[in-house]
Design an enzyme around this catalytic site. Structure first.
Site, PDB file in Angstrom:
ATOM      1  N   GLU A 165      -1.194  47.772   5.300  1.00  0.00           N
ATOM      2  CA  GLU A 165      -0.327  48.083   4.167  1.00  0.00           C
ATOM      3  C   GLU A 165       0.040  49.561   4.076  1.00  0.00           C
ATOM      4  O   GLU A 165       0.963  49.928   3.345  1.00  0.00           O
ATOM      5  CB  GLU A 165      -0.995  47.621   2.870  1.00  0.00           C
ATOM      6  CG  GLU A 165      -1.160  46.114   2.779  1.00  0.00           C
ATOM      7  CD  GLU A 165      -2.064  45.666   1.643  1.00  0.00           C
ATOM      8  OE1 GLU A 165      -1.958  44.489   1.256  1.00  0.00           O
ATOM      9  OE2 GLU A 165      -2.875  46.473   1.149  1.00  0.00           O
TER      10      GLU A 165
ATOM     11  N   MET B 224      -6.300  41.151  -5.537  1.00  0.00           N
ATOM     12  CA  MET B 224      -7.703  41.501  -5.691  1.00  0.00           C
ATOM     13  C   MET B 224      -7.975  42.964  -6.063  1.00  0.00           C
ATOM     14  O   MET B 224      -9.136  43.369  -6.099  1.00  0.00           O
ATOM     15  CB  MET B 224      -8.459  41.154  -4.397  1.00  0.00           C
ATOM     16  CG  MET B 224      -8.358  39.683  -4.025  1.00  0.00           C
ATOM     17  SD  MET B 224      -9.158  39.252  -2.463  1.00  0.00           S
ATOM     18  CE  MET B 224     -10.889  39.380  -2.912  1.00  0.00           C
ATOM     19  N   GLU B 225      -6.926  43.753  -6.361  1.00  0.00           N
ATOM     20  CA  GLU B 225      -7.168  45.174  -6.626  1.00  0.00           C
ATOM     21  C   GLU B 225      -6.391  45.777  -7.801  1.00  0.00           C
ATOM     22  O   GLU B 225      -6.871  46.700  -8.465  1.00  0.00           O
ATOM     23  CB  GLU B 225      -6.816  46.020  -5.382  1.00  0.00           C
ATOM     24  CG  GLU B 225      -7.678  45.797  -4.177  1.00  0.00           C
ATOM     25  CD  GLU B 225      -7.225  44.613  -3.324  1.00  0.00           C
ATOM     26  OE1 GLU B 225      -8.076  44.017  -2.649  1.00  0.00           O
ATOM     27  OE2 GLU B 225      -6.009  44.297  -3.356  1.00  0.00           O
TER      28      GLU B 225
ATOM     29  N   ASP C  53       2.108  34.497   0.157  1.00  0.00           N
ATOM     30  CA  ASP C  53       1.774  33.077   0.125  1.00  0.00           C
ATOM     31  C   ASP C  53       1.990  32.559  -1.291  1.00  0.00           C
ATOM     32  O   ASP C  53       2.279  33.319  -2.208  1.00  0.00           O
ATOM     33  CB  ASP C  53       0.323  32.833   0.590  1.00  0.00           C
ATOM     34  CG  ASP C  53      -0.693  33.511  -0.324  1.00  0.00           C
ATOM     35  OD1 ASP C  53      -1.018  32.917  -1.366  1.00  0.00           O
ATOM     36  OD2 ASP C  53      -1.163  34.615   0.002  1.00  0.00           O
TER      37      ASP C  53
END
Length: 237
Positions: A11, A174-175, A198
Site C-alpha cells: 500500500e 482493520m486499522e 472484496d
C-alpha cells in the site's frame, strides 16, 4: 508535515518510490521514511496490520515527526451492495466494531468513557479527495461514509449483515478507526481512504488476491494527488 500510513508494504511502496530526499528512521519495528512527494514534506510508514499497530504508528508520527495531517490509505471490504470492487470510500467517521462493553451499559462499538461514539475525520480533506476522485478516477465510483475497523477479516455474509445493521458502515477493515481515535486524542486532522478489494462476504477469499492490486493502484493515485493538492502549512494554521 503530512503522515501517510499503510498497513501493508504493497500500500505504500509506490509512494516511497516517488519520494525525494529520503531519510529512514526505524522506531518500534516500523520504518518511517521522511522526505518529499511533489514538493510536500511527508513521512510514509507501514504500520502493520491491526488496531494496536495502527495506533502505535500514529502516535509516533505525532510525537517524533510532528505531523499535523494523517492520511491512512489502504484496502477494505464493501458493506453495501452499491459499493463495488475498485470503488473508493472516503471516511466521514470511524467506529471500532469489535469494541463491546454492553455488559456495563455501553452501546456496542462505544469506547468506554470517551466523549464520542464515532471518531470523526476531516471534512475538508474528504472534500478535496472527493473532487480528485471525480476528476482523476472516472472509471470508478467514490462514496463518503462510515468506516468500520476491527481485528477481524470479515469474510462471511452473517458478519457483514450484522455490521451493516448495527453500525451502518460503508466498508470494513482493520486499522482506520484506531488511527482516527489517536488523531482525535491529539487534535490533528485525519482522513481514511479505502479502495474496495472484496465484498466482505463468502466471496472474499476468492476476490481478494485478484482485485487487491487494482484497489491499491487507485489508492496510490488518489493519495499522491491529495498530497499535491493540500497546502499543508496554510491548512494547519
Amino acid at each position: 508535515m503530512i503522515g501517510i500510513i499503510g498497513a501493508m508494504e504493497e500500500e505504500i511502496s509506490k509512494l516511497k518510490e516517488i519520494m525525494e530526499n529520503k531519510e529512514l528512521n526505524k522506531i518500534a519495528g516500523m520504518e518511517f521514511v521522511k522526505g518529499e512527494i511533489r514538493g510536500r514534506q511527508v513521512t510514509v510508514v507501514r504500520s502493520g496490520i491491526g488496531k494496536v499497530n495502527a495506533a502505535a504508528c500514529t502516535q509516533i508520527l505525532v510525537d517524533r515527526f510532528g505531523v499535523d495531517i494523517v492520511i491512512n490509505t489502504g484496502i477494505a471490504g464493501s458493506l453495501k451492495n452499491e459499493i463495488n470492487i475498485g470503488d473508493i470510500v472516503l471516511s466521514t467517521d470511524t467506529v471500532i466494531h469489535d469494541m463491546n462493553v454492553e455488559g456495563f451499559g455501553y452501546k456496542r462499538g462505544q469506547v468506554p468513557r470517551m466523549d464520542v461514539f464515532a471518531f470523526p475525520t476531516d471534512d475538508k480533506l474528504r472534500s478535496i479527495a472527493k473532487e480528485i476522485c471525480e476528476k482523476e478516477l472516472i472509471d470508478i465510483s467514490v462514496f463518503e461514509g462510515r468506516v468500520l475497523s476491527g481485528d477481524i477479516f470479515v469474510s462471511d455474509r452473517a458478519t457483514k449483515e450484522d455490521l451493516k445493521k448495527t453500525f451502518d458502515g460503508y466498508c470494513t477493515e482493520m486499522e482506520g478507526a484506531a488511527i482516527a481515535q489517536v488523531a482525535y486524542l491529539n487534535d490533528i486532522r485525519v482522513l481514511i481512504v479505502r479502495a474496495i478489494s472484496d465484498k466482505a462476504d463468502d466471496s472474499a477469499s476468492m476476490d481478494y488476491a485478484e482485485f487487491e492490486r487494482k484497489a491499491i493502484e487507485n489508492c496510490v493515485k488518489l493519495t499522491t494527488k491529495l498530497i499535491e493538492t493540500i497546502d499543508a502549512p496554510h491548512y494547519c494554521q
